[in-house]
Design a protein around this motif. Structure first.
Motif, PDB file in Angstrom:
ATOM      1  N   CYS A 108       8.581 -24.219 -22.989  1.00  0.00           N
ATOM      2  CA  CYS A 108       9.935 -24.247 -22.445  1.00  0.00           C
ATOM      3  C   CYS A 108      10.873 -24.821 -23.498  1.00  0.00           C
ATOM      4  O   CYS A 108      10.664 -25.938 -23.976  1.00  0.00           O
ATOM      5  CB  CYS A 108       9.993 -25.110 -21.191  1.00  0.00           C
ATOM      6  N   PHE A 109      11.894 -24.068 -23.865  1.00  0.00           N
ATOM      7  CA  PHE A 109      12.917 -24.516 -24.808  1.00  0.00           C
ATOM      8  C   PHE A 109      14.247 -24.402 -24.085  1.00  0.00           C
ATOM      9  O   PHE A 109      14.779 -23.308 -23.904  1.00  0.00           O
ATOM     10  CB  PHE A 109      12.879 -23.663 -26.069  1.00  0.00           C
ATOM     11  N   LEU A 110      14.765 -25.549 -23.635  1.00  0.00           N
ATOM     12  CA  LEU A 110      15.919 -25.575 -22.746  1.00  0.00           C
ATOM     13  C   LEU A 110      16.948 -26.603 -23.180  1.00  0.00           C
ATOM     14  O   LEU A 110      16.601 -27.592 -23.833  1.00  0.00           O
ATOM     15  CB  LEU A 110      15.469 -25.932 -21.321  1.00  0.00           C
ATOM     16  N   ARG A 111      18.181 -26.365 -22.768  1.00  0.00           N
ATOM     17  CA  ARG A 111      19.195 -27.409 -22.895  1.00  0.00           C
ATOM     18  C   ARG A 111      18.958 -28.402 -21.760  1.00  0.00           C
ATOM     19  O   ARG A 111      18.592 -28.002 -20.658  1.00  0.00           O
ATOM     20  CB  ARG A 111      20.603 -26.821 -22.749  1.00  0.00           C
ATOM     21  N   PRO A 112      19.178 -29.691 -21.992  1.00  0.00           N
ATOM     22  CA  PRO A 112      18.937 -30.685 -20.930  1.00  0.00           C
ATOM     23  C   PRO A 112      20.118 -30.790 -19.967  1.00  0.00           C
ATOM     24  O   PRO A 112      20.752 -31.833 -19.852  1.00  0.00           O
ATOM     25  CB  PRO A 112      18.711 -31.975 -21.716  1.00  0.00           C
ATOM     26  N   THR A 113      20.410 -29.703 -19.271  1.00  0.00           N
ATOM     27  CA  THR A 113      21.515 -29.698 -18.309  1.00  0.00           C
ATOM     28  C   THR A 113      20.974 -29.939 -16.905  1.00  0.00           C
ATOM     29  O   THR A 113      19.776 -29.753 -16.647  1.00  0.00           O
ATOM     30  CB  THR A 113      22.261 -28.356 -18.324  1.00  0.00           C
ATOM     31  N   GLY A 118      16.930 -28.822 -12.817  1.00  0.00           N
ATOM     32  CA  GLY A 118      16.623 -28.381 -11.457  1.00  0.00           C
ATOM     33  C   GLY A 118      15.705 -27.166 -11.451  1.00  0.00           C
ATOM     34  O   GLY A 118      14.748 -27.093 -10.670  1.00  0.00           O
ATOM     35  N   LEU A 119      15.986 -26.192 -12.321  1.00  0.00           N
ATOM     36  CA  LEU A 119      15.139 -25.003 -12.416  1.00  0.00           C
ATOM     37  C   LEU A 119      13.739 -25.361 -12.925  1.00  0.00           C
ATOM     38  O   LEU A 119      12.737 -24.810 -12.455  1.00  0.00           O
ATOM     39  CB  LEU A 119      15.788 -23.966 -13.331  1.00  0.00           C
ATOM     40  N   LEU A 120      13.675 -26.296 -13.858  1.00  0.00           N
ATOM     41  CA  LEU A 120      12.379 -26.733 -14.380  1.00  0.00           C
ATOM     42  C   LEU A 120      11.566 -27.459 -13.310  1.00  0.00           C
ATOM     43  O   LEU A 120      10.355 -27.238 -13.178  1.00  0.00           O
ATOM     44  CB  LEU A 120      12.593 -27.628 -15.603  1.00  0.00           C
ATOM     45  N   VAL A 121      12.231 -28.285 -12.507  1.00  0.00           N
ATOM     46  CA  VAL A 121      11.553 -28.977 -11.411  1.00  0.00           C
ATOM     47  C   VAL A 121      10.970 -27.958 -10.431  1.00  0.00           C
ATOM     48  O   VAL A 121       9.817 -28.077  -9.994  1.00  0.00           O
ATOM     49  CB  VAL A 121      12.514 -29.958 -10.697  1.00  0.00           C
ATOM     50  N   HIS A 133       4.637 -26.881 -22.056  1.00  0.00           N
ATOM     51  CA  HIS A 133       5.060 -27.663 -23.219  1.00  0.00           C
ATOM     52  C   HIS A 133       6.577 -27.612 -23.215  1.00  0.00           C
ATOM     53  O   HIS A 133       7.158 -26.536 -23.387  1.00  0.00           O
ATOM     54  CB  HIS A 133       4.470 -27.078 -24.503  1.00  0.00           C
ATOM     55  N   ILE A 134       7.217 -28.755 -23.000  1.00  0.00           N
ATOM     56  CA  ILE A 134       8.663 -28.788 -22.747  1.00  0.00           C
ATOM     57  C   ILE A 134       9.408 -29.385 -23.930  1.00  0.00           C
ATOM     58  O   ILE A 134       9.079 -30.485 -24.388  1.00  0.00           O
ATOM     59  CB  ILE A 134       8.958 -29.574 -21.452  1.00  0.00           C
TER      60      ILE A 134
END
Length: 137
Positions: A108-113, A118-121, A133-134
């Motif tokens: 997972c390569f995401l902005r910490p918004t 919420g989507l990751l949870v 792997h985040i």
């Protein structure tokens, strides 16, 4: 004295944002040796653009990335997968249904918004992959 517009590191080597980002993406996908085997790359809208600027599809595929998809794709969350295609939210060479991804690892390569967290949870509450792997941008 000529003024240089490129920033310099402590060792007087030029700082190159593209190379630094490419190295970060490479470390994510290879997991520094911890993420062996076929994997899924889970991105958001911004990290999709970042990835497309620093890496080609061939480079990504050569690192055993089987599927590139977006965490914010509405078809991922209980949506119909009857269209089966990868148009819009994801690209796959072989997958048509995400139900067949339980043996894959997710990077997972995401902005910490707030939205992405919420989507990751939600993703982690009903995991579809064997490992996560985040990484944040």
């Amino acid at each position: 004295r000529r003024h240089s517009t490129m920033m310099q590191s402590a060792a007087d080597e030029p700082l190159d944002g593209i190379s630094a980002t490419r190295q970060y993406v490479d470390r994510m996908v290879t997991g520094d040796g911890r993420c062996h085997g076929m994997k899924v790359l889970l991105l958001d809208s911004t990290t999709t653009q970042i990835l497309s600027c620093v890496s080609t599809q061939s480079e990504i595929l050569s690192r055993e990335v089987y599927l590139v998809t977006r965490i914010d794709d509405p078809r991922r969350r209980g949506g119909s997968s009857s269209n089966g295609g990868a148009a819009g939210g994801g690209h796959s060479l072989a997958l048509r249904e995400e139900e067949s991804t339980g043996h894959l690892k997710a990077v997972c390569f995401l902005r910490p918004t707030e939205t992405n967290i919420g989507l990751l949870v939600k993703e982690l509450a009903s995991p579809r992959y064997s490992e996560y792997h985040i990484y944040f941008s």
